[in-house]
Design a protein around this motif. Structure first.
Motif, mmCIF file in Angstrom:
data_model
loop_
_atom_site.group_PDB
_atom_site.id
_atom_site.type_symbol
_atom_site.label_atom_id
_atom_site.label_comp_id
_atom_site.label_asym_id
_atom_site.label_seq_id
_atom_site.Cartn_x
_atom_site.Cartn_y
_atom_site.Cartn_z
ATOM 1 N N TYR A 185 0.867 -1.089 0.066
ATOM 2 C CA TYR A 185 -0.015 0.105 0.131
ATOM 3 C C TYR A 185 0.793 1.318 0.109
ATOM 4 N N GLU A 186 1.717 1.127 0.869
ATOM 5 C CA GLU A 186 2.659 2.329 0.846
ATOM 6 C C GLU A 186 3.515 2.804 -0.216
ATOM 7 N N SER A 187 4.093 1.758 -0.826
ATOM 8 C CA SER A 187 4.693 1.825 -2.059
ATOM 9 C C SER A 187 3.911 2.349 -3.511
ATOM 10 N N ASN A 188 2.678 2.225 -3.277
ATOM 11 C CA ASN A 188 1.691 2.614 -4.328
ATOM 12 C C ASN A 188 0.695 3.884 -4.073
ATOM 13 N N ARG A 189 1.292 4.511 -2.981
ATOM 14 C CA ARG A 189 0.346 5.433 -2.631
ATOM 15 C C ARG A 189 0.514 6.993 -3.513
ATOM 16 N N ASN A 190 1.655 7.202 -4.074
ATOM 17 C CA ASN A 190 1.846 7.930 -4.694
ATOM 18 C C ASN A 190 1.546 8.023 -6.156
ATOM 19 N N ASP A 191 0.750 7.085 -6.820
ATOM 20 C CA ASP A 191 0.014 7.059 -8.035
ATOM 21 C C ASP A 191 -1.216 7.661 -7.616
ATOM 22 N N LYS A 192 -1.473 8.819 -8.228
ATOM 23 C CA LYS A 192 -2.580 9.538 -7.992
ATOM 24 C C LYS A 192 -3.964 8.995 -8.730
ATOM 25 N N GLN A 193 -3.775 8.285 -9.518
ATOM 26 C CA GLN A 193 -5.021 7.223 -10.308
ATOM 27 C C GLN A 193 -5.336 6.416 -9.073
ATOM 28 N N LEU A 194 -4.436 5.564 -8.729
ATOM 29 C CA LEU A 194 -4.561 4.524 -7.848
ATOM 30 C C LEU A 194 -5.385 5.265 -6.582
ATOM 31 N N ALA A 195 -4.627 6.182 -6.043
ATOM 32 C CA ALA A 195 -5.237 6.773 -4.951
ATOM 33 C C ALA A 195 -6.556 7.372 -4.924
ATOM 34 N N TYR A 196 -6.824 8.025 -6.139
ATOM 35 C CA TYR A 196 -8.345 8.119 -6.213
ATOM 36 C C TYR A 196 -9.148 7.193 -6.202
ATOM 37 N N LEU A 197 -8.860 5.952 -7.036
ATOM 38 C CA LEU A 197 -9.782 5.024 -6.958
ATOM 39 C C LEU A 197 -9.833 4.453 -5.579
ATOM 40 N N ILE A 198 -8.811 4.349 -4.871
ATOM 41 C CA ILE A 198 -8.913 3.935 -3.492
ATOM 42 C C ILE A 198 -9.691 4.585 -2.627
ATOM 43 N N SER A 199 -9.894 5.995 -2.954
ATOM 44 C CA SER A 199 -10.609 6.747 -2.009
ATOM 45 C C SER A 199 -12.293 6.647 -2.378
ATOM 46 N N LEU A 200 -12.354 6.282 -3.497
ATOM 47 C CA LEU A 200 -13.796 6.111 -3.989
ATOM 48 C C LEU A 200 -14.449 4.839 -3.604
ATOM 49 N N PHE A 201 -13.515 3.694 -3.565
ATOM 50 C CA PHE A 201 -13.942 2.544 -3.091
ATOM 51 C C PHE A 201 -13.845 2.746 -1.522
#
Length: 123
Positions: free
Chosen positions: A38-54
Motif C-alpha cells: 500500500y505504501e509503495s503505491n500511495r504516490n500513484d494519483k489515479q490509484l489513490a483516487y480509485l482507493i478513495s472511491l472504494f
C-alpha cells in the motif's frame, strides 16, 4: 507465502496489465492498508483516487429471505451438468475436456456456497 507477498504479486500484475480498478479494490481492504505494498503505491494519483472511491463504498447487506421459484435453476438440462464432488472420474473428465483439449473452451464452474460468504469477494 504470506499475505503481503501474495498481495504484492497480484497488485503488480494488475498494474502491469493496466487494471487499476482491480488493484485499488485489493488495496482498499482494511488488512492491506498497513502493508508496504500500500505504501509503495500511495504516490500513484489515479490509484489513490480509485482507493478513495472504494473507501466510500459500503458492501451490500445480505438479504436472506424467500427466493423466487426457478432462481437457482441452471439454464441447461441436468444431463449436461458435470457434478464434481471430489477427485475422481468426473474431475479427470473435466481436465481432459478443458485443459487437455486442443480447442479453447469457455466453461462455467459454480460453487453455491460462495453466495453465502461476502468476505470472499468483497472485503
Amino acid at each position: 507465502p504470506n499475505h503481503e507477498d501474495c498481495l504484492r504479486i497480484a497488485v503488480n500484475r494488475y498494474l502491469k496489465a493496466n487494471r487499476k480498478f482491480e488493484a485499488a479494490r485489493m488495496l482498499v481492504r482494511p488488512k492491506t492498508v498497513r502493508t508496504r505494498v500500500y505504501e509503495s503505491n500511495r504516490n500513484d494519483k489515479q490509484l489513490a483516487y480509485l482507493i478513495s472511491l472504494f473507501n466510500d463504498v459500503e458492501p451490500d447487506r445480505d438479504h436472506f429471505g424467500p427466493i423466487e421459484e426457478g432462481t437457482l435453476v441452471l439454464p441447461c438440462e441436468a444431463s449436461n451438468v458435470l457434478n464434481i464432488q471430489d477427485a475422481g472420474a468426473a474431475l479427470e473428465r473435466l481436465e481432459a475436456e478443458t485443459v487437455g483439449s486442443q480447442q479453447p473452451k469457455s466453461i462455467g464452474i459454480w460453487w453455491f456456497w460462495r453466495c453465502f460468504n461476502p468476505k470472499i469477494d468483497f472485503w
